[in-house]
Design an enzyme around this catalytic site. Sequence first.
Site, mmCIF file in Angstrom:
data_model
loop_
_atom_site.group_PDB
_atom_site.id
_atom_site.type_symbol
_atom_site.label_atom_id
_atom_site.label_comp_id
_atom_site.label_asym_id
_atom_site.label_seq_id
_atom_site.Cartn_x
_atom_site.Cartn_y
_atom_site.Cartn_z
ATOM 1 N N ASN A 113 -12.766 74.244 10.309
ATOM 2 C CA ASN A 113 -12.397 75.663 10.368
ATOM 3 C C ASN A 113 -12.252 76.354 9.022
ATOM 4 O OD1 ASN A 113 -12.457 75.662 13.118
ATOM 5 N ND2 ASN A 113 -10.243 75.622 13.404
ATOM 6 N N GLU A 164 -19.755 78.468 13.377
ATOM 7 C CA GLU A 164 -19.152 78.904 14.645
ATOM 8 C C GLU A 164 -18.695 80.350 14.452
ATOM 9 O OE1 GLU A 164 -16.080 76.471 17.146
ATOM 10 O OE2 GLU A 164 -14.932 77.719 15.785
ATOM 11 N N TRP A 185 -0.957 70.993 23.363
ATOM 12 C CA TRP A 185 -2.100 71.246 22.474
ATOM 13 C C TRP A 185 -1.933 70.410 21.211
ATOM 14 C CZ3 TRP A 185 -1.947 73.655 17.532
ATOM 15 C CH2 TRP A 185 -3.216 73.790 16.944
ATOM 16 N N ARG A 235 -5.112 78.763 24.933
ATOM 17 C CA ARG A 235 -6.008 77.647 25.232
ATOM 18 C C ARG A 235 -6.404 77.652 26.708
ATOM 19 N NH1 ARG A 235 -6.800 77.760 20.746
ATOM 20 N NH2 ARG A 235 -6.702 76.173 19.139
ATOM 21 N N ASP A 288 -17.919 70.403 23.282
ATOM 22 C CA ASP A 288 -16.808 71.030 22.563
ATOM 23 C C ASP A 288 -15.483 70.358 22.975
ATOM 24 O OD1 ASP A 288 -15.603 73.001 20.921
ATOM 25 O OD2 ASP A 288 -15.144 74.220 22.680
ATOM 26 N N HIS A 293 -2.429 75.620 10.389
ATOM 27 C CA HIS A 293 -3.295 76.412 11.286
ATOM 28 C C HIS A 293 -2.867 77.866 11.145
ATOM 29 C CE1 HIS A 293 -5.615 77.499 14.843
ATOM 30 N NE2 HIS A 293 -6.060 76.259 14.982
ATOM 31 N N SER A 306 -8.297 71.307 8.964
ATOM 32 C CA SER A 306 -8.516 69.907 8.570
ATOM 33 C C SER A 306 -9.005 69.815 7.123
ATOM 34 C CB SER A 306 -9.522 69.251 9.515
ATOM 35 O OG SER A 306 -10.760 69.940 9.508
HETATM 36 O O1 SFD Z 1 -9.785 74.690 16.129
HETATM 37 C C1 SFD Z 1 4.196 59.899 10.303
HETATM 38 N N1 SFD Z 1 -6.989 71.683 13.647
HETATM 39 C C2 SFD Z 1 -8.320 71.993 13.396
HETATM 40 N N2 SFD Z 1 -8.868 71.982 12.166
HETATM 41 C C3 SFD Z 1 -10.201 72.152 11.960
HETATM 42 O O2 SFD Z 1 -10.663 72.127 10.812
HETATM 43 N N3 SFD Z 1 -11.033 72.309 13.037
HETATM 44 C C4 SFD Z 1 -10.593 72.353 14.337
HETATM 45 O O3 SFD Z 1 -11.379 72.434 15.277
HETATM 46 C C5 SFD Z 1 -9.160 72.288 14.531
HETATM 47 N N4 SFD Z 1 -8.573 72.437 15.813
HETATM 48 C C6 SFD Z 1 -7.405 71.679 16.039
HETATM 49 C C7 SFD Z 1 -6.549 71.403 14.952
HETATM 50 C C8 SFD Z 1 -5.298 70.816 15.207
HETATM 51 C C9 SFD Z 1 -4.981 70.460 16.514
HETATM 52 C C10 SFD Z 1 -3.638 69.863 16.772
HETATM 53 C C11 SFD Z 1 -5.894 70.662 17.563
HETATM 54 C C12 SFD Z 1 -7.094 71.284 17.319
HETATM 55 C C13 SFD Z 1 -5.571 70.229 18.941
HETATM 56 C C14 SFD Z 1 -6.057 71.601 12.500
HETATM 57 C C15 SFD Z 1 -6.039 70.259 11.774
HETATM 58 O O4 SFD Z 1 -6.105 69.211 12.663
HETATM 59 C C16 SFD Z 1 -4.779 70.175 10.926
HETATM 60 O O5 SFD Z 1 -4.793 71.297 10.072
HETATM 61 C C17 SFD Z 1 -4.657 68.932 10.066
HETATM 62 O O6 SFD Z 1 -4.806 67.774 10.840
HETATM 63 C C18 SFD Z 1 -3.314 68.918 9.345
HETATM 64 O O7 SFD Z 1 -3.207 67.778 8.559
HETATM 65 P P1 SFD Z 1 -1.779 67.067 8.304
HETATM 66 O O8 SFD Z 1 -2.029 65.923 7.394
HETATM 67 O O9 SFD Z 1 -0.775 68.077 7.907
HETATM 68 O O10 SFD Z 1 -1.333 66.543 9.769
HETATM 69 P P2 SFD Z 1 -1.978 65.404 10.688
HETATM 70 O O11 SFD Z 1 -3.439 65.299 10.454
HETATM 71 O O12 SFD Z 1 -1.550 65.693 12.090
HETATM 72 O O13 SFD Z 1 -1.285 64.033 10.188
HETATM 73 C C19 SFD Z 1 0.073 63.736 10.349
HETATM 74 C C20 SFD Z 1 0.254 62.267 9.988
HETATM 75 O O14 SFD Z 1 1.616 61.938 9.830
HETATM 76 C C21 SFD Z 1 1.897 60.731 10.523
HETATM 77 N N5 SFD Z 1 3.314 60.760 10.826
HETATM 78 N N6 SFD Z 1 4.002 58.833 9.481
HETATM 79 C C22 SFD Z 1 5.086 58.114 9.126
HETATM 80 N N7 SFD Z 1 6.354 58.415 9.584
HETATM 81 C C23 SFD Z 1 6.563 59.478 10.408
HETATM 82 N N8 SFD Z 1 7.810 59.761 10.834
HETATM 83 C C24 SFD Z 1 5.451 60.262 10.809
HETATM 84 N N9 SFD Z 1 5.311 61.344 11.621
HETATM 85 C C25 SFD Z 1 3.988 61.639 11.620
HETATM 86 C C26 SFD Z 1 0.958 60.761 11.716
HETATM 87 O O15 SFD Z 1 0.752 59.488 12.282
HETATM 88 C C27 SFD Z 1 -0.303 61.294 11.033
HETATM 89 O O16 SFD Z 1 -0.960 60.240 10.363
HETATM 90 S S1 SFD Z 1 -8.717 73.931 16.640
HETATM 91 O O17 SFD Z 1 -8.854 73.657 18.042
HETATM 92 O O18 SFD Z 1 -7.482 74.626 16.447
HETATM 93 P P1 AMP Z 2 -9.020 78.016 17.833
HETATM 94 O O1 AMP Z 2 -9.900 77.223 18.720
HETATM 95 O O2 AMP Z 2 -8.319 79.163 18.515
HETATM 96 O O3 AMP Z 2 -8.086 77.164 17.016
HETATM 97 O O4 AMP Z 2 -9.962 78.722 16.780
HETATM 98 C C1 AMP Z 2 -10.770 78.047 15.885
HETATM 99 C C2 AMP Z 2 -11.008 78.957 14.730
HETATM 100 O O5 AMP Z 2 -11.538 80.198 15.164
HETATM 101 C C3 AMP Z 2 -9.759 79.329 13.948
HETATM 102 O O6 AMP Z 2 -10.159 79.482 12.616
HETATM 103 C C4 AMP Z 2 -9.333 80.641 14.558
HETATM 104 O O7 AMP Z 2 -8.564 81.407 13.678
HETATM 105 C C5 AMP Z 2 -10.671 81.278 14.862
HETATM 106 N N1 AMP Z 2 -10.672 82.147 16.053
HETATM 107 C C6 AMP Z 2 -10.453 81.791 17.340
HETATM 108 N N2 AMP Z 2 -10.561 82.828 18.169
HETATM 109 C C7 AMP Z 2 -10.883 83.889 17.390
HETATM 110 C C8 AMP Z 2 -11.147 85.274 17.652
HETATM 111 N N3 AMP Z 2 -11.091 85.776 18.888
HETATM 112 N N4 AMP Z 2 -11.421 86.061 16.593
HETATM 113 C C9 AMP Z 2 -11.454 85.580 15.342
HETATM 114 N N5 AMP Z 2 -11.238 84.299 15.036
HETATM 115 C C10 AMP Z 2 -10.952 83.468 16.041
#
Ligand code: SFD
Ligand code: AMP
Length: 627
Positions: free
Chosen positions: A62, A126, A218, A249, A352, A389, A435
């Site tokens: 993203n 995208e 989520w 979602r 997806d 996010h 990510s």
């Molecule tokens: O779009 C301990 N994110 C998305 N990013 C993208 O680039 N594309 C996407 O398509 C993304 N989508 C998405 C995303 C997130 C989620 C939840 C969903 C969908 C369902 C965002 C990224 O995933 C996010 O920004 C990064 O992963 C953040 O990285 P970080 O490092 O802050 O968090 P992490 O990856 O979740 O890792 C956490 C770690 O900590 C560990 N942990 N370890 C030891 N002791 C403890 N007490 C701990 N507690 C946690 C975990 O095991 C893990 O290793 S979209 O659909 O939104």
């Molecule tokens: P999401 O699946 O909602 O996490 O969205 C994935 C990526 O698309 C994130 O970067 C969001 O900010 C962006 N996004 C989702 N929906 C929209 C929308 N309707 N308009 C603009 N950006 C969006």
Amino acid sequence: MANFETVEVSTDLLIVGGGFSACGAATEASYWAKKNGLKVVMVDKAALDRSGAVAMGLSAINQYVGVKDGENTVEDYIRYVRQDLMGVSREDLVYNIARHVDSTVHLFEKWGLKIWKDEEGKYVHEGRWQIMINGESYKIIIAEAAKNALAEAGGELYERVFIVDPLMDGNRCVGAVGFSTRENKFYVFKAKAVVVGMGGAVHVFRPRSVGEGFGRSWYPPFNSGSSAYFTIRAGAEMTCQEVRFIPVRFKDAYGPVGAWFLLFKSRAISAEGGDYMVERVDELQNWAPYGLAKPIPANLRNYLGMLDVDAGLGPLYMETDEAIQKIAHEFKDDPKAFKRKMKELESEAWEDFLDMTISQAILWASLNVKPEEKHSEIAACEPYFIGSHSGASGAWVSGPEDMDTPYKWGYANMTTADGLFAVGDGSGASSHKFSSGSHTEGRIAGKAAIKYILEKGQEPTVDMARVEALKKEILTPMDLMVENKGKMTDPEINTAYIMPRQFLHRLQKIMDEYAGGVTAAFKTSKALLERGLELMSLLKEDAGKQAARDLHELTRAWENTQRMWIAESHIRSMLFREETRWPGYYFRADTPKMDDENWLCFVNCRWDPGTGEWEMMKKDIWNIPGV
Ligand code: SFD
Ligand code: AMP
């Protein structure tokens, strides 16, 4: 006290967490550590290959700025984040990530990630910032690179160790303690600097999925606010703890919508067929200038849909069938090509979900959904804490060293506690890292932490009496169970303790009803928040009375305590900010308008480990000149 062996590990740099940001930190820090003869240790509560938010994979990256293709500039990204967060962002941090994120994505590709390409060999977008990937194994690829880098530098990885508390020497962080989730072992990590990357938090609020669906959310159920708890308990300043994230979602299995809105250009409609983004456009005037610029901030997009639901126009639907038919329409005169295109779109729609939210594909199958024929229900999820996010909560960290930013007191990404760095969901006010940006931020902090060790690192002075006290406190849930279980006939009902599951339900009920959860239609007020705080203080009394039969329940108990702390900082921050700035995330019914004059600022807070008191403060927002 329960009989747990104490294992001591000494290192130069300690990285707690094993997700995207921590893997970035491990990869980069190992490189610099090797050059300088330093040791790096990484600790994850789970198995690195599949831990954290990206466990199931993702279908898009993203954050990709695309500077080399002349697509966008770093400044464009700063403006995008400012706009999406209604003016509240740390532009120095956003800048630092944005200027390096493309190189991270190029590394991912080099490590084996399959990024979609068009006929000209360019990444398939995208949306403006998002690129499509075949991401089922995304986390494995990133974890492998981190493991290789660690191994090459002689570092160590501890998996299945749950980190609880920081070890402090005054305001300096000198390590962490935790316990194994598989063996009776208590871990003491001593370090010269610590990077926190333990993700955000889920299940602080009562989820929509209850009963047979309990646990489904989520955000990944494994992240329980360990980052925030760690930095709060270290006495570090936090920011934007009021800025939760509520994604819209596909309902009940939480499938992503980004590809539908951006790639397929789908519309979302009410049950009556109205497009709330069109019909409620006038409402956006109330949230100017953000409501009037593009893209409309995520919280305002949510809010317009919520207004439809409030007006009784639900359920809301994603018009998947209309979107697919519209794209395929281009081929209407060639039945063969039309059929081929329909098949391709259908498989992209399923992929997806299969790339990142498999349960949504299962739910579609069980509900007989054919996306090309029938629309699907969408809904606003329960609130989550995910600073990477579209939320913003996390630690208040120092800005880039080479930039003239007013927020600079140390090394990049260092919190206000010495030697303690925060990244990813653990660092605040730098949303939209996702990510790729989280990994990038990990790299920045990993490098800065090694620099800190070289310039300021000291042998850690660890107070072993404090460690013993922490061990006793952390193992209390097991002791409580052993001492009291025979006193009643049902092991789960006992006047001397409560079970972690019961504690969790109480926390979630408070947050849901008083702090603007699903049941309260995301609304709250001063009176509700104050009552919530009162109930929270009673809940706090019982946190130390959670009991555990085994290591599994011990983990659950400490996850709950961590959630409780992030919950308290959240309520306090919403109470402090006397306005509504992010309708669609939460609405303060008693201060229903945005108030730029008084509240275009960061809300920061700090828990004082000496007094146990919270301090709330405003911090000015600095815009990068000319951007
Ligand atoms: O779009 C301990 N994110 C998305 N990013 C993208 O680039 N594309 C996407 O398509 C993304 N989508 C998405 C995303 C997130 C989620 C939840 C969903 C969908 C369902 C965002 C990224 O995933 C996010 O920004 C990064 O992963 C953040 O990285 P970080 O490092 O802050 O968090 P992490 O990856 O979740 O890792 C956490 C770690 O900590 C560990 N942990 N370890 C030891 N002791 C403890 N007490 C701990 N507690 C946690 C975990 O095991 C893990 O290793 S979209 O659909 O939104
Ligand atoms: P999401 O699946 O909602 O996490 O969205 C994935 C990526 O698309 C994130 O970067 C969001 O900010 C962006 N996004 C989702 N929906 C929209 C929308 N309707 N308009 C603009 N950006 C969006």
